[in-house]
Design a protein around this motif. Structure first.
Motif, PDB file in Angstrom:
ATOM      1  N   GLN A 119       0.916  -1.219   0.113  1.00 33.30           N
ATOM      2  CA  GLN A 119       0.102  -0.038   0.001  1.00 33.30           C
ATOM      3  C   GLN A 119       0.906   1.199  -0.012  1.00 33.30           C
ATOM      4  OE1 GLN A 119      -2.387   0.024   3.554  1.00 33.30           O
ATOM      5  NE2 GLN A 119      -4.401  -0.464   2.521  1.00 33.30           N
ATOM      6  N   CYS A 120       0.589   2.322  -0.537  1.00 30.95           N
ATOM      7  CA  CYS A 120       1.288   3.604  -0.553  1.00 30.95           C
ATOM      8  C   CYS A 120       1.448   4.056   0.594  1.00 30.95           C
ATOM      9  CB  CYS A 120       0.590   4.655  -1.415  1.00 30.95           C
ATOM     10  SG  CYS A 120       1.388   5.990  -1.472  1.00 30.95           S
ATOM     11  N   ALA A 121       2.618   4.262   1.318  1.00 30.40           N
ATOM     12  CA  ALA A 121       2.884   4.684   2.672  1.00 30.40           C
ATOM     13  C   ALA A 121       2.271   5.882   2.973  1.00 30.40           C
ATOM     14  CB  ALA A 121       4.218   4.587   2.898  1.00 30.40           C
ATOM     15  N   ILE A 122       1.917   6.925   1.840  1.00 34.78           N
ATOM     16  CA  ILE A 122       1.285   8.205   2.199  1.00 34.78           C
ATOM     17  C   ILE A 122      -0.170   8.303   2.116  1.00 34.78           C
ATOM     18  CG2 ILE A 122       1.303  10.439   1.481  1.00 34.78           C
ATOM     19  CD1 ILE A 122       4.223  10.209   0.848  1.00 34.78           C
ATOM     20  N   CYS A 123      -0.760   7.616   0.678  1.00 33.58           N
ATOM     21  CA  CYS A 123      -2.363   7.799   0.560  1.00 33.58           C
ATOM     22  C   CYS A 123      -2.934   6.361   0.893  1.00 33.58           C
ATOM     23  CB  CYS A 123      -2.265   8.268  -0.765  1.00 33.58           C
ATOM     24  SG  CYS A 123      -2.100   7.115  -1.921  1.00 33.58           S
ATOM     25  N   ARG A 124      -2.293   5.134   1.103  1.00 31.07           N
ATOM     26  CA  ARG A 124      -2.780   3.973   1.432  1.00 31.07           C
ATOM     27  C   ARG A 124      -3.341   3.265   0.083  1.00 31.07           C
ATOM     28  NH1 ARG A 124      -0.620   2.324   5.700  1.00 31.07           N
ATOM     29  NH2 ARG A 124      -0.334   4.173   7.180  1.00 31.07           N
ATOM     30  N   ARG A 125      -3.314   3.712  -0.924  1.00 30.51           N
ATOM     31  CA  ARG A 125      -3.734   3.244  -2.081  1.00 30.51           C
ATOM     32  C   ARG A 125      -3.001   1.643  -2.439  1.00 30.51           C
ATOM     33  NH1 ARG A 125      -3.093   7.560  -5.664  1.00 30.51           N
ATOM     34  NH2 ARG A 125      -4.957   8.470  -4.849  1.00 30.51           N
ATOM     35  N   ASP A 126      -3.757   0.874  -2.864  1.00 27.95           N
ATOM     36  CA  ASP A 126      -3.110  -0.455  -3.028  1.00 27.95           C
ATOM     37  C   ASP A 126      -2.194  -0.288  -4.315  1.00 27.95           C
ATOM     38  OD1 ASP A 126      -4.114  -1.917  -0.904  1.00 27.95           O
ATOM     39  OD2 ASP A 126      -5.970  -2.355  -1.984  1.00 27.95           O
ATOM     40  N   LEU A 151       4.859   3.244  -2.720  1.00 28.85           N
ATOM     41  CA  LEU A 151       4.911   4.635  -2.582  1.00 28.85           C
ATOM     42  C   LEU A 151       4.344   5.013  -4.295  1.00 28.85           C
ATOM     43  CD1 LEU A 151       5.793   7.499  -1.373  1.00 28.85           C
ATOM     44  CD2 LEU A 151       8.052   7.139  -2.280  1.00 28.85           C
ATOM     45  N   CYS A 152       3.202   5.438  -4.388  1.00 29.15           N
ATOM     46  CA  CYS A 152       2.545   5.571  -5.612  1.00 29.15           C
ATOM     47  C   CYS A 152       2.873   6.969  -6.496  1.00 29.15           C
ATOM     48  CB  CYS A 152       1.031   5.594  -5.556  1.00 29.15           C
ATOM     49  SG  CYS A 152       0.390   7.415  -4.907  1.00 29.15           S
ATOM     50  N   GLU A 153       2.913   6.902  -7.781  1.00 27.63           N
ATOM     51  CA  GLU A 153       3.006   7.841  -8.435  1.00 27.63           C
ATOM     52  C   GLU A 153       2.702   9.419  -8.254  1.00 27.63           C
ATOM     53  OE1 GLU A 153       5.461   7.778 -10.737  1.00 27.63           O
ATOM     54  OE2 GLU A 153       5.946   5.601 -10.553  1.00 27.63           O
ATOM     55  N   LEU A 154       1.440   9.088  -7.710  1.00 28.52           N
ATOM     56  CA  LEU A 154       0.631  10.588  -7.652  1.00 28.52           C
ATOM     57  C   LEU A 154       1.327  11.229  -6.177  1.00 28.52           C
ATOM     58  CD1 LEU A 154      -3.268   9.666  -7.981  1.00 28.52           C
ATOM     59  CD2 LEU A 154      -1.796  11.622  -8.986  1.00 28.52           C
ATOM     60  N   CYS A 155       1.758  10.369  -5.195  1.00 30.59           N
ATOM     61  CA  CYS A 155       2.223  10.953  -3.825  1.00 30.59           C
ATOM     62  C   CYS A 155       3.590  11.430  -4.378  1.00 30.59           C
ATOM     63  CB  CYS A 155       2.210   9.770  -2.923  1.00 30.59           C
ATOM     64  SG  CYS A 155       0.698   9.694  -2.161  1.00 30.59           S
ATOM     65  N   ILE A 156       4.528  10.584  -5.097  1.00 31.28           N
ATOM     66  CA  ILE A 156       5.643  10.950  -5.452  1.00 31.28           C
ATOM     67  C   ILE A 156       5.509  12.321  -6.272  1.00 31.28           C
ATOM     68  CG2 ILE A 156       7.750  10.769  -7.145  1.00 31.28           C
ATOM     69  CD1 ILE A 156       7.322   7.822  -6.453  1.00 31.28           C
TER      70      ILE A 156
HETATM   71 ZN   LIG Z   1       0.093   7.575  -2.653  1.00 27.75          ZN
END
Ligand SMILES: [Zn+2]
Ligand SMILES: [Zn+2]
Length: 230
Positions: A20-27, A31-36
């Motif tokens: 899961q993304c550590a910031i937004c929790r999306r599966d 670390l998802c591209e959006l949060c990066i």
């Molecule tokens: Zn994210």
């Protein structure tokens, strides 16, 4: 190199516990591209030497007065928002798997810089035993791997326990605490161009002291790289 066993066990873990993304929790990813894309970039203008934000000119007032021991410090992000969250998760919440994507985000900052050796800022032995790991060492190992450089986490060490630096301390107080707190091993650093890694750089007192120890032990040069610049 990641071993086959490491890859196999990671695959198993990913199947059992999808990342899961550590910031937004999306599966999907740690670390998802959006949060990066929304991490707070350390944008210009910044001091050429220590990367502090400046209003104008190429040097901050401190570096104009006295050049730091390292050649230059760089960090991709400021110590805010998502970048601050990542540092916290890596350092205090045991989310050590974040070291790899965080290191990847740092690596482009040393493209084109001639280096031989990646060295983490050491923790004091007691603190490292309490935490179980040194977050800077994890970052440094992945950066070395990604940049095809040698990694050595025994090149520098802390001598004696130093009080923890806290945010409220000013520049002079921080320098007094860390000055002389590091020793480097000449047989490991002599003549080498060192990339010194830490997670956070605040006033730069720790980086200056550790870099000084490396240079005194014969390192040819020291470049500093952190994930965030406070
Ligand atoms: Zn994210
Ligand atoms: Zn500066």
């Amino acid at each position: 190199m990641t071993t086959l066993l490491e890859r196999a066990s990671r695959l198993t873990l990913d199947l059992l516990f999808p990342p899961q993304c550590a910031i937004c929790r999306r599966d999907g990813m740690l670390l998802c591209e959006l949060c990066i894309a929304t991490l707070p970039l350390a944008e210009a203008p910044r001091c050429d030497r220590c990367w502090e934000d400046v209003v104008h000119g190429s040097l901050c007032s401190h570096c104009a007065q006295e050049a730091p021991s390292f050649q230059a410090a760089r960090a991709p992000y400021t110590h805010d928002d998502g970048a601050r969250t990542l540092v916290h998760l890596l350092k205090y919440q045991g989310l050590t798997s974040l070291a790899e994507p965080m290191a990847q985000l740092m690596t482009s900052y040393v493209d084109g810089v001639s280096l031989d050796l990646v060295v983490p800022v050491p923790l004091h032995g007691g603190r490292q035993r309490a935490r179980g790991y040194n977050q800077s060492s994890l970052l440094a190992r992945h950066i070395a791997r990604g940049s095809d450089l040698a990694f050595d986490d025994r090149a520098a060490r802390r001598v004696g326990a130093t009080r923890q630096l806290v945010h409220s301390m000013d520049r002079n107080e921080r320098s007094r605490i860390v000055d002389g707190a590091f020793r480097a091993d000449p047989s490991r650093v002599e003549g080498r161009r060192v990339l010194l890694i830490d997670d956070v750089m605040t006033t730069g007192a720790t980086m200056r002291a550790c870099s000084m120890a490396l240079l005194e032990s014969g390192a040819a040069s020291v470049q500093a790289l952190t994930f965030v610049r406070a």
